[in-house]
Scaffold this motif. Structure first.
Motif, PDB file in Angstrom:
ATOM      1  N   ASP A 147     -54.483  -1.186  57.736  1.00 18.62           N
ATOM      2  CA  ASP A 147     -54.182  -2.384  58.558  1.00 18.62           C
ATOM      3  C   ASP A 147     -52.688  -2.408  59.114  1.00 18.62           C
ATOM      4  O   ASP A 147     -52.541  -2.374  60.442  1.00 18.62           O
ATOM      5  CB  ASP A 147     -54.246  -3.674  57.613  1.00 18.62           C
ATOM      6  N   VAL A 148     -51.643  -1.928  58.220  1.00 20.20           N
ATOM      7  CA  VAL A 148     -50.226  -1.560  58.847  1.00 20.20           C
ATOM      8  C   VAL A 148     -50.268  -0.808  60.030  1.00 20.20           C
ATOM      9  O   VAL A 148     -49.434  -0.761  60.669  1.00 20.20           O
ATOM     10  CB  VAL A 148     -49.350  -1.470  57.776  1.00 20.20           C
ATOM     11  N   LEU A 149     -51.260   0.225  59.818  1.00 21.05           N
ATOM     12  CA  LEU A 149     -51.332   1.323  60.944  1.00 21.05           C
ATOM     13  C   LEU A 149     -52.100   1.079  62.387  1.00 21.05           C
ATOM     14  O   LEU A 149     -51.374   1.583  63.380  1.00 21.05           O
ATOM     15  CB  LEU A 149     -51.866   2.757  60.348  1.00 21.05           C
ATOM     16  N   VAL A 150     -52.676  -0.200  62.349  1.00 22.55           N
ATOM     17  CA  VAL A 150     -53.553  -0.332  63.479  1.00 22.55           C
ATOM     18  C   VAL A 150     -53.539  -1.774  64.010  1.00 22.55           C
ATOM     19  O   VAL A 150     -54.056  -2.003  64.985  1.00 22.55           O
ATOM     20  CB  VAL A 150     -55.174   0.016  63.005  1.00 22.55           C
ATOM     21  N   VAL A 268     -40.129  10.534  52.214  1.00 22.80           N
ATOM     22  CA  VAL A 268     -41.010   9.108  52.258  1.00 22.80           C
ATOM     23  C   VAL A 268     -40.905   8.785  53.901  1.00 22.80           C
ATOM     24  O   VAL A 268     -40.020   8.636  54.469  1.00 22.80           O
ATOM     25  CB  VAL A 268     -40.090   8.185  51.707  1.00 22.80           C
ATOM     26  N   PHE A 269     -42.194   8.241  54.332  1.00 17.59           N
ATOM     27  CA  PHE A 269     -42.190   7.542  55.750  1.00 17.59           C
ATOM     28  C   PHE A 269     -42.468   5.936  55.374  1.00 17.59           C
ATOM     29  O   PHE A 269     -43.222   5.708  54.432  1.00 17.59           O
ATOM     30  CB  PHE A 269     -43.429   8.368  56.594  1.00 17.59           C
ATOM     31  N   ARG A 270     -41.815   5.130  56.201  1.00 17.63           N
ATOM     32  CA  ARG A 270     -42.016   3.835  55.874  1.00 17.63           C
ATOM     33  C   ARG A 270     -42.581   3.149  57.282  1.00 17.63           C
ATOM     34  O   ARG A 270     -41.978   3.328  58.194  1.00 17.63           O
ATOM     35  CB  ARG A 270     -40.638   2.909  55.532  1.00 17.63           C
ATOM     36  N   VAL A 271     -43.721   2.635  57.147  1.00 18.66           N
ATOM     37  CA  VAL A 271     -44.392   2.070  58.471  1.00 18.66           C
ATOM     38  C   VAL A 271     -44.268   0.461  58.222  1.00 18.66           C
ATOM     39  O   VAL A 271     -44.681  -0.170  57.253  1.00 18.66           O
ATOM     40  CB  VAL A 271     -45.905   2.302  58.705  1.00 18.66           C
ATOM     41  N   ASN A 272     -43.451  -0.344  58.969  1.00 22.86           N
ATOM     42  CA  ASN A 272     -43.318  -1.573  59.223  1.00 22.86           C
ATOM     43  C   ASN A 272     -43.919  -2.337  60.076  1.00 22.86           C
ATOM     44  O   ASN A 272     -43.969  -1.953  61.209  1.00 22.86           O
ATOM     45  CB  ASN A 272     -41.715  -1.926  59.331  1.00 22.86           C
ATOM     46  N   PHE A 273     -44.327  -3.696  59.994  1.00 24.70           N
ATOM     47  CA  PHE A 273     -45.192  -4.398  60.842  1.00 24.70           C
ATOM     48  C   PHE A 273     -44.880  -5.795  60.663  1.00 24.70           C
ATOM     49  O   PHE A 273     -44.937  -6.221  59.705  1.00 24.70           O
ATOM     50  CB  PHE A 273     -46.520  -3.992  60.763  1.00 24.70           C
ATOM     51  N   VAL A 274     -44.340  -6.478  61.645  1.00 21.27           N
ATOM     52  CA  VAL A 274     -44.250  -8.009  61.684  1.00 21.27           C
ATOM     53  C   VAL A 274     -45.090  -8.575  62.853  1.00 21.27           C
ATOM     54  O   VAL A 274     -44.786  -8.312  63.950  1.00 21.27           O
ATOM     55  CB  VAL A 274     -42.526  -8.307  61.969  1.00 21.27           C
ATOM     56  N   PRO A 275     -46.082  -9.408  62.172  1.00 19.34           N
ATOM     57  CA  PRO A 275     -46.660 -10.181  63.150  1.00 19.34           C
ATOM     58  C   PRO A 275     -46.196 -10.896  64.104  1.00 19.34           C
ATOM     59  O   PRO A 275     -45.065 -11.574  63.843  1.00 19.34           O
ATOM     60  CB  PRO A 275     -47.723 -10.951  62.232  1.00 19.34           C
ATOM     61  N   SER A 276     -46.468 -11.095  65.238  1.00 19.83           N
ATOM     62  CA  SER A 276     -46.070 -11.849  66.499  1.00 19.83           C
ATOM     63  C   SER A 276     -46.806 -12.561  67.511  1.00 19.83           C
ATOM     64  O   SER A 276     -48.026 -11.682  67.669  1.00 19.83           O
ATOM     65  CB  SER A 276     -44.645 -10.869  67.074  1.00 19.83           C
ATOM     66  N   ASP A 277     -46.947 -13.609  68.010  1.00 22.48           N
ATOM     67  CA  ASP A 277     -47.644 -13.821  69.177  1.00 22.48           C
ATOM     68  C   ASP A 277     -47.204 -13.322  70.269  1.00 22.48           C
ATOM     69  O   ASP A 277     -48.056 -13.322  71.346  1.00 22.48           O
ATOM     70  CB  ASP A 277     -47.724 -15.514  69.186  1.00 22.48           C
ATOM     71  N   VAL A 278     -46.097 -12.720  70.488  1.00 20.20           N
ATOM     72  CA  VAL A 278     -45.483 -12.269  71.949  1.00 20.20           C
ATOM     73  C   VAL A 278     -45.545 -10.684  71.995  1.00 20.20           C
ATOM     74  O   VAL A 278     -45.295 -10.323  73.307  1.00 20.20           O
ATOM     75  CB  VAL A 278     -44.461 -12.998  72.201  1.00 20.20           C
ATOM     76  N   GLU A 279     -45.489 -10.090  70.869  1.00 18.96           N
ATOM     77  CA  GLU A 279     -45.175  -8.466  70.857  1.00 18.96           C
ATOM     78  C   GLU A 279     -46.575  -7.880  70.389  1.00 18.96           C
ATOM     79  O   GLU A 279     -47.410  -8.170  69.809  1.00 18.96           O
ATOM     80  CB  GLU A 279     -44.085  -8.164  69.996  1.00 18.96           C
ATOM     81  N   ARG A 280     -46.668  -6.594  71.117  1.00 18.04           N
ATOM     82  CA  ARG A 280     -47.817  -6.025  70.884  1.00 18.04           C
ATOM     83  C   ARG A 280     -47.607  -4.487  70.311  1.00 18.04           C
ATOM     84  O   ARG A 280     -46.751  -3.749  71.046  1.00 18.04           O
ATOM     85  CB  ARG A 280     -48.905  -5.942  71.830  1.00 18.04           C
ATOM     86  N   SER A 281     -48.319  -3.735  69.548  1.00 16.29           N
ATOM     87  CA  SER A 281     -47.906  -2.332  69.256  1.00 16.29           C
ATOM     88  C   SER A 281     -49.255  -1.714  69.000  1.00 16.29           C
ATOM     89  O   SER A 281     -49.816  -1.620  67.872  1.00 16.29           O
ATOM     90  CB  SER A 281     -47.345  -2.356  67.953  1.00 16.29           C
ATOM     91  N   PRO A 282     -50.021  -1.262  70.058  1.00 17.16           N
ATOM     92  CA  PRO A 282     -51.260  -0.490  70.102  1.00 17.16           C
ATOM     93  C   PRO A 282     -51.045   0.616  68.929  1.00 17.16           C
ATOM     94  O   PRO A 282     -49.987   1.475  68.998  1.00 17.16           O
ATOM     95  CB  PRO A 282     -51.554  -0.010  71.553  1.00 17.16           C
ATOM     96  N   ALA A 283     -52.142   1.102  68.471  1.00 13.65           N
ATOM     97  CA  ALA A 283     -52.111   1.934  67.188  1.00 13.65           C
ATOM     98  C   ALA A 283     -51.607   3.405  67.577  1.00 13.65           C
ATOM     99  O   ALA A 283     -51.306   4.271  66.922  1.00 13.65           O
ATOM    100  CB  ALA A 283     -53.258   1.854  66.412  1.00 13.65           C
ATOM    101  N   GLU A 284     -52.175   3.650  68.906  1.00  8.01           N
ATOM    102  CA  GLU A 284     -52.292   5.012  69.256  1.00  8.01           C
ATOM    103  C   GLU A 284     -51.032   5.333  70.429  1.00  8.01           C
ATOM    104  O   GLU A 284     -50.908   6.545  71.047  1.00  8.01           O
ATOM    105  CB  GLU A 284     -53.569   5.349  70.395  1.00  8.01           C
ATOM    106  N   VAL A 285     -50.111   4.440  70.338  1.00 12.45           N
ATOM    107  CA  VAL A 285     -48.845   4.852  71.430  1.00 12.45           C
ATOM    108  C   VAL A 285     -47.685   4.993  70.424  1.00 12.45           C
ATOM    109  O   VAL A 285     -47.512   4.530  69.195  1.00 12.45           O
ATOM    110  CB  VAL A 285     -48.526   3.606  72.172  1.00 12.45           C
ATOM    111  N   GLN A 286     -46.443   5.542  70.887  1.00 11.67           N
ATOM    112  CA  GLN A 286     -45.203   5.789  70.232  1.00 11.67           C
ATOM    113  C   GLN A 286     -44.548   4.498  70.082  1.00 11.67           C
ATOM    114  O   GLN A 286     -44.846   3.577  70.682  1.00 11.67           O
ATOM    115  CB  GLN A 286     -44.290   6.730  71.091  1.00 11.67           C
ATOM    116  N   VAL A 287     -44.162   4.459  68.756  1.00  9.76           N
ATOM    117  CA  VAL A 287     -43.489   3.163  68.396  1.00  9.76           C
ATOM    118  C   VAL A 287     -41.752   3.399  68.042  1.00  9.76           C
ATOM    119  O   VAL A 287     -41.464   4.588  67.757  1.00  9.76           O
ATOM    120  CB  VAL A 287     -44.211   2.377  67.181  1.00  9.76           C
TER     121      VAL A 287
END
Length: 394
Positions: A147-150, A268-287
């Protein structure tokens, strides 16, 4: 405690070792997407005791090949890329993403020598801001879409810690060792208020992808109801959990992926995700991506950082913990279970069976929701899942 032979079995990860062959059945990140740019399209990496280079060609496609050119063993980390692949800086041999040799400039026209050269190469896939690689036998499993990745409805970013000088098993055992939270992290400013008021009960529940860790906090002298924090260890190398955001107004979901570099180092790699109503982070693009420096020098840890506190505890056990000297107690139930699971999955692979957690059905891999909860910070289990849990328990 373990015998010396058992400790070797669970910690050695080179090709041909029992644990190394198990770990090669899973996908592992080798770099963050943000590390490969037009200016720096090649990076040397070491994973599972193999020296490799990850690269992005001029078409924007990623490859992972052996670092040392099969011609004269010069490093491809100093090479160059084009639309077709990567070229050695020494004599110009060129390889595509599958390891096929495309050119050998010093050989005569019409030579078939290049057709007999197959360089080390592994499949890679970008997802959630990371580049994942598979170093195992075919047919490869699908790259799990955790889930956190996509998730897309929010903000995602990547942290890459400085290399940790210890075997991979030490960080993973920490993932099922909740008793350390109070003593190691309790004085950290943003954690202290949440870990010092409670007595705790711990449960460790195996499931299809690993071990669910359930911590039930029993508030001391407050009259409050018990609160549950439940999150999984995703076998063999991932911890999935959730915490409150720095401002305390939201939830930060996190994947910590502990990559075995060799027998005595872990990335160690750490993937962080904060849900938001205004921001989007598609899974296949650079972050967004950045490095996290855990130490200022040998054993000079930044002890204000939770990740550095963990690193201190892992490294000071020794580069490979001598588990013949340890003395485990009741509070180490999770560690004992993880070692048992690890040994069982090694034996499964040795017998020709698949280990747990293999994802092969694309329909079930659209998104793998893990339903992490932490009632102490206001993230509650969906009611339908709670009803299911109670039904199963009864």
């Amino acid at each position: 405690m373990l015998t010396r032979e058992e400790n070797e079995l669970l910690t050695r990860i080179g090709r041909g070792t029992p644990c190394g062959e198990l770990l090669r059945r899973y996908w592992h990140p080798v770099a963050a997407v943000g590390e490969l740019t037009e200016q720096t399209p090649i990076r040397p990496v070491k994973i599972l005791d193999e020296e490799l280079v990850v690269f992005r060609d001029k078409q924007g496609k990623y490859g992972l090949v052996g670092e040392h050119c099969p011609h004269r063993l010069a490093s491809l980390a100093y090479g160059r890329v084009d639309d077709e692949g990567i070229r050695c800086p020494y004599h110009g041999w060129k390889f595509d993403r599958t390891g096929k040799c495309l050119e050998q400039p010093a050989e005569p026209a019409g030579s078939t020598f290049k057709d007999r050269i197959k360089h080390v190469a592994y499949p890679v896939e970008p997802l959630g801001g990371l580049i994942f690689a598979y170093l195992g036998p075919e047919p490869r499993p699908l790259l799990p879409r955790w889930d956190v990745l996509v998730w897309e409805n929010g903000r995602r970013w990547i942290l890459k810690d400085s290399i940790i000088d210890c075997n991979w098993l030490q960080p993973m055992e920490n993932s099922v060792d909740p008793a350390h939270l109070f003593w190691l992290h309790g004085d950290t400013a943003h954690l202290g208020p949440r870990v010092k008021k409670y007595a705790e009960q711990h449960e460790f529940i195996p499931f299809e992808f690993g071990i669910n860790k359930r911590r039930t906090s029993l508030p001391v002298g407050t009259g409050e109801a018990p609160m549950v924090d439940e999150h999984p260890l995703l076998f063999p190398t991932i911890l999935r959990h959730v915490a409150s955001t720095d401002d305390g107004k939201g939830h930060r979901h996190n994947l910590q992926i502990r990559v075995p570099v060799d027998d005595t180092h872990t990335q160690v790699f750490r993937v962080n995700f904060v849900p938001s109503d205004v921001e989007r982070s598609p899974a296949e693009v650079q972050v967004p991506f950045r490095y996290s420096q855990l130490k200022n020098g040998p054993r000079e840890y930044n002890m204000r950082m939770v990740s550095a506190q963990d690193s201190m505890a892992w490294e000071t056990q020794g580069v490979v913990t001598d588990r013949t000297q340890e003395r485990l107690g009741v509070g180490d139930e999770g560690i004992i279970l993880f070692r048992k699971m690890l040994k069982e999955q090694i034996e499964n692979v040795q017998r020709g069976f698949e280990p747990i957690g293999m994802v092969r059905d694309p329909e079930k891999n659209q998104i793998i929701e893990l339903h992490v909860i932490n009632e102490r910070i206001g993230l509650y289990r969906p009611q339908s899942l709670e009803q299911d849990r109670r039904a199963i328990a009864s």
